[in-house]
Design a protein around this motif. Sequence first.
Motif: not given
Length: 352
Positions: A1, A30-33, A35
Amino acid sequence: MDDHMKNIIDRFCDTKELSREDLHALLNISEEDREYLSLRAREKSISVFGKKIYLRGLIEISCYCKNDCYYCGIRRSNKNAERYRLIPEEIMSCVDMGHELGFRTFVLQGGEDVWYTDDIICSIVESIKKKYADSAVTLSLGEKSYESYKRFYDSGADRYLLRHETADKAHYSMLHPKDMSLDNRKECLYNLKKIGYQVGCGIMVGSPYQSEDTIYEDIAFMRDLQPHMIGIGPFIHHKDTPFANFENGSIHTTLVLLSILRIMFEKVLLPATTALGTADPMGREKGILAGANVLMPNLSPVSVRKKYSLYDNKICTGEEAAECRSCLENRIRSIGYEVDNGRGDHPDIERS
Ligand code: SAH
């Protein structure tokens, strides 16, 4: 990330301080971060509540309303709305059924319907509290005078939900007609606190004309109010309102805000709302994983559920109360959480 983002999140978790720049960064995560943000928020929620979710039985007592909020499907100008109101006996049978199903909080919500005088509200609250001393009553009936709120409280009401909708004056006036004011809304919330209620405020995420600045003001207002509950869900347009053509609020942003609020107000009671479940079939599960710890299944009679139409395509309008409860219990279990069968007061409140 992204390292920079991780630093922002870690620092926020430690200090609970959020600058305008940090808020800007988080709202554009972002969608990943996200999380990771979710994970940190979830840890906070688990540290206070464990992996337990409180349930509230929601009874939508009336869709008559004297107000004309531009976003709301039951606004008085909506001539297409089919109106209903539940009489006290009908409300009590919803409560009876809910208690039988294990609910220990009943939320009476409705439009601002003048049919219910203070005497009627007080007598409904009194009957519920008399019959079910182990249960909490939450009211969500809009703006009233200090005296009315006090009378409801003295009759036994424990909590009150009144979303402030936005803490920005100009924004407030874009969501409501002139006869409503942010000052009055805020005063109601401070009055409710002063009287002794557990108080809930909140906003719609992605309401028309909302901006990072208005959200920043919402957070500042919440820091000042120190609510016990915060209700947020995505704005969802209703076809028969002036906002019919506005875009719906984003699920991603709703989840980001749930996590921000959980981190900032560790002990707050934070529902994953029906609007979130409407915007995304897995919205409520995602909400819990982002830090929410409350769900509000519908206990209203099936015959009226479609008519309590604040926004389009509301879910759970066809199921009996028991189905709503078991559906939500399964959803909770599927993500590794359990239902808590208690009243679910704010951790700082001493039971009377
Ligand atoms: N009359 C009460 C209850 C209002 S309904 C009161 O004034 O508090 C509860 C909440 O539903 C509102 O506070 C609002 O934030 C939300 N709501 C109304 N219309 C909506 C819409 N179109 N999309 C999403 N949420 C909506």
